[in-house]
Design a protein around this motif. Structure first.
Motif, PDB file in Angstrom:
ATOM      1  N   LYS A 158       0.915  -1.160  -0.147  1.00 19.70           N
ATOM      2  CA  LYS A 158       0.065  -0.015  -0.118  1.00 19.70           C
ATOM      3  C   LYS A 158       0.740   1.156   0.165  1.00 19.70           C
ATOM      4  N   GLN A 159       0.393   2.386  -0.558  1.00 21.43           N
ATOM      5  CA  GLN A 159       0.845   3.565  -0.480  1.00 21.43           C
ATOM      6  C   GLN A 159       0.569   4.394   0.757  1.00 21.43           C
ATOM      7  N   ALA A 160      -0.802   4.265   1.232  1.00 19.41           N
ATOM      8  CA  ALA A 160      -1.305   5.177   2.263  1.00 19.41           C
ATOM      9  C   ALA A 160      -2.422   4.539   2.894  1.00 19.41           C
ATOM     10  N   VAL A 161      -2.443   4.799   4.092  1.00 18.06           N
ATOM     11  CA  VAL A 161      -3.589   4.173   5.023  1.00 18.06           C
ATOM     12  C   VAL A 161      -3.990   5.168   6.000  1.00 18.06           C
ATOM     13  N   SER A 162      -5.112   4.997   6.519  1.00 17.49           N
ATOM     14  CA  SER A 162      -5.754   5.990   7.625  1.00 17.49           C
ATOM     15  C   SER A 162      -5.377   5.087   8.803  1.00 17.49           C
ATOM     16  N   PHE A 163      -5.543   6.090  10.032  1.00 17.82           N
ATOM     17  CA  PHE A 163      -5.175   5.693  11.300  1.00 17.82           C
ATOM     18  C   PHE A 163      -5.994   4.695  11.733  1.00 17.82           C
ATOM     19  N   ALA A 164      -7.288   4.849  11.441  1.00 15.82           N
ATOM     20  CA  ALA A 164      -8.326   3.599  11.463  1.00 15.82           C
ATOM     21  C   ALA A 164      -7.932   2.345  11.023  1.00 15.82           C
ATOM     22  N   ASP A 165      -7.561   2.331   9.923  1.00 16.90           N
ATOM     23  CA  ASP A 165      -6.946   1.170   9.238  1.00 16.90           C
ATOM     24  C   ASP A 165      -5.775   0.433  10.082  1.00 16.90           C
ATOM     25  N   ILE A 166      -5.177   0.951  10.919  1.00 13.36           N
ATOM     26  CA  ILE A 166      -4.025   0.355  11.634  1.00 13.36           C
ATOM     27  C   ILE A 166      -3.832   0.452  13.053  1.00 13.36           C
ATOM     28  N   ILE A 167      -5.114   0.778  13.818  1.00 12.78           N
ATOM     29  CA  ILE A 167      -5.252   1.195  15.181  1.00 12.78           C
ATOM     30  C   ILE A 167      -5.034  -0.337  15.995  1.00 12.78           C
ATOM     31  N   ALA A 168      -5.463  -1.069  15.320  1.00 15.86           N
ATOM     32  CA  ALA A 168      -5.334  -2.512  15.871  1.00 15.86           C
ATOM     33  C   ALA A 168      -4.138  -3.235  16.027  1.00 15.86           C
ATOM     34  N   GLU A 169      -3.104  -2.658  15.218  1.00 18.32           N
ATOM     35  CA  GLU A 169      -1.920  -3.063  14.812  1.00 18.32           C
ATOM     36  C   GLU A 169      -0.896  -3.103  16.109  1.00 18.32           C
ATOM     37  N   PRO A 170      -0.123  -4.054  16.341  1.00 18.40           N
ATOM     38  CA  PRO A 170       0.960  -3.914  17.360  1.00 18.40           C
ATOM     39  C   PRO A 170       1.774  -2.656  17.353  1.00 18.40           C
ATOM     40  N   PHE A 171       2.148  -1.835  18.160  1.00 18.11           N
ATOM     41  CA  PHE A 171       2.776  -0.430  17.840  1.00 18.11           C
ATOM     42  C   PHE A 171       4.130  -0.594  18.867  1.00 18.11           C
ATOM     43  N   VAL A 172       5.135   0.221  18.192  1.00 17.82           N
ATOM     44  CA  VAL A 172       6.210   0.238  18.909  1.00 17.82           C
ATOM     45  C   VAL A 172       6.217   1.934  19.052  1.00 17.82           C
ATOM     46  N   PHE A 192      17.900   1.254   8.524  1.00 14.02           N
ATOM     47  CA  PHE A 192      16.869   0.607   8.971  1.00 14.02           C
ATOM     48  C   PHE A 192      15.996   0.034   7.778  1.00 14.02           C
ATOM     49  N   HIS A 193      15.876  -1.185   7.714  1.00 15.50           N
ATOM     50  CA  HIS A 193      15.028  -1.565   6.312  1.00 15.50           C
ATOM     51  C   HIS A 193      13.669  -1.833   6.680  1.00 15.50           C
ATOM     52  N   TYR A 194      12.778  -0.818   6.581  1.00 12.62           N
ATOM     53  CA  TYR A 194      11.253  -0.701   6.560  1.00 12.62           C
ATOM     54  C   TYR A 194      10.600   0.186   5.483  1.00 12.62           C
ATOM     55  N   HIS A 195       9.413   0.087   5.382  1.00 14.03           N
ATOM     56  CA  HIS A 195       8.498   0.728   4.406  1.00 14.03           C
ATOM     57  C   HIS A 195       7.871   1.888   5.029  1.00 14.03           C
ATOM     58  N   GLN A 196       7.767   3.015   4.430  1.00 15.25           N
ATOM     59  CA  GLN A 196       6.932   4.113   4.920  1.00 15.25           C
ATOM     60  C   GLN A 196       5.681   4.240   3.945  1.00 15.25           C
ATOM     61  N   LEU A 197       4.578   4.531   4.776  1.00 23.31           N
ATOM     62  CA  LEU A 197       3.142   4.740   4.341  1.00 23.31           C
ATOM     63  C   LEU A 197       2.758   6.065   4.530  1.00 23.31           C
ATOM     64  N   ALA A 198       2.134   6.556   3.624  1.00 29.55           N
ATOM     65  CA  ALA A 198       1.565   8.099   4.137  1.00 29.55           C
ATOM     66  C   ALA A 198       0.154   7.759   4.985  1.00 29.55           C
ATOM     67  N   LEU A 199      -0.174   8.728   5.667  1.00 35.36           N
ATOM     68  CA  LEU A 199      -1.205   8.658   6.576  1.00 35.36           C
ATOM     69  C   LEU A 199      -2.220   9.729   6.098  1.00 35.36           C
ATOM     70  N   THR A 200      -3.528   9.225   6.138  1.00 36.03           N
ATOM     71  CA  THR A 200      -4.323   9.923   5.081  1.00 36.03           C
ATOM     72  C   THR A 200      -5.215  10.890   6.048  1.00 36.03           C
ATOM     73  N   ASP A 201      -4.908  10.803   7.348  1.00 35.03           N
ATOM     74  CA  ASP A 201      -5.665  11.562   8.301  1.00 35.03           C
ATOM     75  C   ASP A 201      -5.070  13.260   8.339  1.00 35.03           C
ATOM     76  N   SER A 202      -5.987  14.057   8.334  1.00 36.65           N
ATOM     77  CA  SER A 202      -5.978  15.591   7.965  1.00 36.65           C
ATOM     78  C   SER A 202      -5.031  16.030   9.321  1.00 36.65           C
ATOM     79  N   TRP A 203      -4.797  15.218  10.492  1.00 38.06           N
ATOM     80  CA  TRP A 203      -3.859  15.565  11.562  1.00 38.06           C
ATOM     81  C   TRP A 203      -2.493  15.335  11.421  1.00 38.06           C
ATOM     82  N   ALA A 204      -2.556  14.227  10.343  1.00 38.46           N
ATOM     83  CA  ALA A 204      -1.094  13.818  10.050  1.00 38.46           C
ATOM     84  C   ALA A 204      -0.294  14.800   9.114  1.00 38.46           C
TER      85      ALA A 204
END
Length: 294
Positions: free
Chosen positions: A180-194, A254-266
């Motif tokens: 994916k190129q972008a996600v909303s915060f609601a899409d990933i809120i259930a993910e484990p976070f660092v 560090f080898h990771y991917h970046q995704l844009a957040l679609t939320d206006s506050w981001a």
């Protein structure tokens, strides 16, 4: 004795000129006014300070003593005026500046260093707070200025954008969202976070928006630095949200991917925030002008 600095200045002017008339001119006083001041000085001292002659004046022993002490006092007074003037001009003093996490770790360090180097008499106290806390503090008069995200309500304060501060999601390279190129915060809120350490302004900001969605972040581990957070994401411990500039800085390590957040506050901007330009100290005005140009 009730001598003031003007009396001492007049007396030294008379002594240096050798005449009350010429001393009055040097002190920018009318002769009558200077003579009256001198009379009151001698009356207050209880002894003559000068011996009058047709062609001028000479010092009595008491006058010699007064002149000896008056000169260093006048010099100290001038030194005090000069030093106080440096505070008034913004050349000296201690500035307290509030900043959110992103401004403190990314925007300010490189820009503050050259300014502080060219203002050796100035000190800066940086205090990390959430943008909402900074707005609240400034609104109640607790501080001059701060750097906040434009995602929060400025509560009538002046806010001047100075830098982009977009937030992005970073995910492990093999994460299910890597295409994916972008996600909303609601899409990933259930993910484990660092996450960042408890009390971090950015972390508090994310918790606020999670609560607004009726959820709660699943923080697996908290790190004290963005570097540590990025390394944990690379190792697959969880996902993280960081400023885009931070993500770009660590991308090569560090080898990771970046995704844009679609939320206006981001899609944030960093802004200088203050009550009014006129209320700022000269030094704070200089600092803000410098940081806006840097």
């Amino acid at each position: 004795m009730r001598l003031d600095m003007a009396d001492l200045q007049l007396f030294i002017c008379i002594v240096d000129a050798g005449s009350i008339t010429r001393g009055a001119v040097k002190a920018h006083l009318a002769l009558a006014s200077a003579s009256e001041r001198l009379r009151l000085m001698e009356e207050d001292a209880g002894v003559p300070l000068l011996v009058r002659h047709p062609r001028g004046v000479t010092l009595t022993d008491a006058g010699e003593t007064l002149a000896k002490h008056a000169r260093p006092l006048l010099e100290l007074h001038q030194q005090l005026r000069r030093e106080l003037k440096t505070f008034a001009s913004g050349a000296r003093g201690t500035l307290k500046l509030y900043a959110n996490t992103s401004a403190l770790t990314n925007f300010l360090p490189a820009r503050l260093a050259p300014w502080l180097a060219s203002h050796p008499e100035l000190h800066i106290e940086l205090e990390e707070r959430t943008s909402a806390d900074i707005i609240s503090l400034l609104s109640t008069g607790s501080g001059e200025a701060g750097i906040v995200s434009d995602a929060v309500d400025g509560n009538g304060l002046i806010a001047e954008p100075v830098a982009d501060d977009r937030l992005v999601l970073i995910i492990p390279a093999d994460h299910k969202l890597h295409e994916k190129q972008a996600v909303s915060f609601a899409d990933i809120i259930a993910e484990p976070f660092v996450g960042l350490y408890s009390g971090s302004a950015l972390q508090d900001h994310l918790h606020f928006h999670a609560s607004a969605l009726g959820g709660e972040l699943n923080i697996r581990i908290r790190m004290s630095t963005f570097e540590g957070l990025s390394e944990m994401v690379e190792k697959g411990i969880g996902v993280g949200i960081v400023p885009a500039v931070i993500a770009a800085n660590y991308q090569s390590r560090f080898h990771y991917h970046q995704l844009a957040l679609t939320d206006s506050w981001a899609r944030r901007k960093l802004c200088f925030c203050y009550r009014s330009w006129e209320a700022l100290s000269p030094a704070m005005k200089q600092l803000i002008n410098h940081l806006k140009k840097a």
